[in-house]
Write an enzyme that holds these catalytic residues in place. Structure first.
Site, PDB file in Angstrom:
ATOM      1  CG  HIS A 168      -2.093   0.918   0.637  1.00 49.41           C
ATOM      2  ND1 HIS A 168      -2.434   1.410  -0.159  1.00 49.41           N
ATOM      3  CD2 HIS A 168      -3.741   0.525   1.657  1.00 49.41           C
ATOM      4  CE1 HIS A 168      -3.789   2.032   0.150  1.00 49.41           C
ATOM      5  NE2 HIS A 168      -3.770   1.410   1.311  1.00 49.41           N
TER       6      HIS A 168
ATOM      7  CG  ASP B 251      -2.851   4.185  -3.897  1.00 50.61           C
ATOM      8  OD1 ASP B 251      -2.830   4.184  -2.770  1.00 50.61           O
ATOM      9  OD2 ASP B 251      -3.028   5.316  -5.028  1.00 50.61           O
TER      10      ASP B 251
END
Length: 555
Positions: A525, A529
């Site tokens: 992450h 995204d």
């Protein structure tokens, strides 16, 4: 003359290796390219072949020792030079060969003198010459077993133990025999000789009985009465020789057996002693057990056909209640897994995909595909092709983090997770997005086979940019796979299963049986995204549900 064999370069960034097992002993003959030893690194476990032919004169690095690239491992020569063995058991054959010749010649030269000695000296000479027989017979049996790893002592140990009491029991009646010149020779001749010399010794042992001393008992009545006591000794000596040969065969067939192979044999009900190993040095491999189990299935099925199928009972693992050290590969995987979780921010996104069209195409062409390519057609090449096509459109899934920068590789190098006896390994298909279904299927099958056989080159495990793991091959619906740095994502494919689903037919909803699969994408992450992950997964989903792969089958 002798020459040293050094630890070769094992791939980029590999500077050292650990000797896990020697496949040859001191005194063994080795040919060019014949495996000498097994070496483990932080990237791969591999066999080191011999660059020259000759005789192993000295082992310079012991098992479990870690040395740098270029370090001498072993000396190989013409056999004239000697060296100290790294394992005590390897000195047994050399120590036994030295006294072998005088031990056989001495009884033949002194036989006439011994016949003329009084019967009172028999108890003194018989124990003196009988003592080496049980002692030397045991090392002769256990010498080959000394080369086996310490993890499998139970294979060869029982084979050597019964020989000592047998040799002693056959020598006891000779203590009271009045003809000492005849009995010690049959027991002494085969005792110090190695296995290869036992048959000549067995032939020489009866010779003094019939040729030199045999004339006197025929002309004297007293020795004729004593002759039945002398006959059991020559008969007992061949029995002592016959027993080791059968034990040696079972030991050679069994070879070194890994705990996983032993467990598999236990689960399949296969007797390891009945198998002949096809691995290095006669080692029994997983494939040997599986083939034996397949041969046993028809007979078992025929016997159980009339009966109602019983519930398959899980067998208790032999590892219960034990403590074993982690392998080098397991240590490396553990360290990288913890490092990856502590360094990156990982999460997983899952989608469900209707692969009914892919399943229909696969069923229609799999026979001709196998005939033309020699490779079975599974769902995995379709998943791989859809994934690498999506990576070209969404390269952030294929990217890596370098400090505060993002690196986008120019190619899609696809790691394929392979389950092996040693642990999980991920060989690489380079430039995967340039290959069709046939090319991907061939490389997947080839890499998987060579990974399980420990024949990969170190560079074939490095350089991957994205990983595909097929957890559905073991029946899993889906999982949340772990991303290993420096990669940023990994795609897990679940089992393809049929189930009722809602479909639209001419604008009307209906229930139909569809083939579906779950795809789970784990990602870092820090640079990927949730929207990026979703866009990538939907692209893969759409490609698979369209099922338009006929132009890319490659046949």
């Amino acid at each position: 003359m002798s020459e040293s064999v050094n630890l070769p370069a094992l791939g980029e960034s590999v500077t050292e290796g650990t000797v896990t097992r020697w496949l040859k002993n001191v005194g063994d003959r080795v040919e060019v390219d014949e495996p000498l030893l097994e070496v483990s690194t932080d990237k791969v476990d591999t066999e080191i072949p011999s660059p020259i032919a000759g005789v192993v004169e000295e082992i310079l690095v012991g098992e479990d020792e870690t040395v740098e690239v270029g370090t001498p491992l072993v000396r190989i020569g013409d056999g004239s030079g000697g060296g100290d063995s790294s394992a005590p058991g390897e000195q047994a054959p050399a120590a036994q060969e030295a006294p072998a010749a005088p031990a056989q010649e001495a009884p033949q030269q002194e036989a006439p003198q011994q016949q003329q000695q009084p019967a009172q000296e028999a108890p003194q000479q018989a124990p003196a010459e009988q003592t080496p027989a049980p002692v030397s017979a045991a090392p002769a049996e256990t010498a080959p077993a000394a080369a086996a790893p310490a993890t499998a002592p139970s294979i060869d140990a029982p084979a050597a133990e019964p020989q000592i009491p047998q040799a002693e029991s056959t020598e006891v009646p000779t203590d009271g025999a009045p003809a000492p010149g005849e009995e010690p020779q049959p027991a002494e001749a085969p005792a110090p000789a190695p296995e290869a010399d036992q048959p000549p010794a067995a032939q020489d042992s009866p010779a003094p009985t019939g040729a030199q001393p045999g004339d006197e008992p025929a002309s004297q009545p007293a020795p004729q009465a004593e002759q039945p006591a002398a006959e059991p000794a020559p008969q007992a000596a061949p029995q002592a020789e016959a027993a080791p040969s059968s034990d040696d065969e079972s030991g050679a067939n069994a070879g070194y057996v890994t705990p996983l192979v032993r467990k598999l044999a236990h689960e399949k009900g296969i007797d390891l002693a009945s198998l002949t190993g096809t691995g290095v040095g006669g080692r029994i491999r997983k494939q040997d057990v599986l083939e034996a189990a397949e041969k046993a299935q028809p007979a078992a099925a025929a016997a159980e056909a009339p009966a109602t199928p019983a519930r398959q009972k899980l067998e208790d693992s032999p590892l219960r209640g034990t403590t074993v050290p982690m392998s080098r590969l397991r240590k490396v995987v553990a360290q990288r897994a913890v490092q990856s979780l502590q360094t990156s921010a990982q999460l997983t996104t899952v989608v469900e995909v209707d692969v009914t069209k892919v399943a229909a195409l696969r069923d229609r062409v799999k026979a001709s595909f196998l005939e033309k390519t020699g490779t079975k057609l599974s769902f995995l090449p379709f998943f791989a092709l859809a994934a690498v096509e999506a990576l070209r459109a969404y390269p952030v899934i294929n990217a890596t983090v370098d400090g505060e920068t993002i690196v986008y590789p120019p190619t899609e190098n696809l790691n394929i997770a392979v389950d092996t006896e040693r642990g999980l390994l991920t060989p690489v298909i380079r430039d995967a997005s340039t290959k069709d279904i046939a090319g991907l299927a061939r490389e997947i099958a080839d890499l998987a086979a060579r990974t399980r056989e420990n024949k990969l080159k170190p560079d074939e495990l490095a350089g991957g940019t994205f990983t595909l793991t097929n957890t559905g091959s073991r029946g899993a619906l889906f999982d949340t796979p772990l991303v290993f740095l420096p990669q940023s994502a990994i795609l897990g494919t679940g089992i393809v299963s049929k189930k009722p689903a809602v479909v639209s037919v001419d604008g009307n909803d209906a229930i139909a049986i569809r083939s579906t699969v779950y795809l789970a994408l784990s990602y870092d992450h820090r640079i990927v995204d949730g929207a990026d992950a979703a866009r990538f997964l939907v692209a893969v989903k759409n490609r698979l549900e369209e099922g338009d792969f006929e132009g890319q089958l490659g046949i």
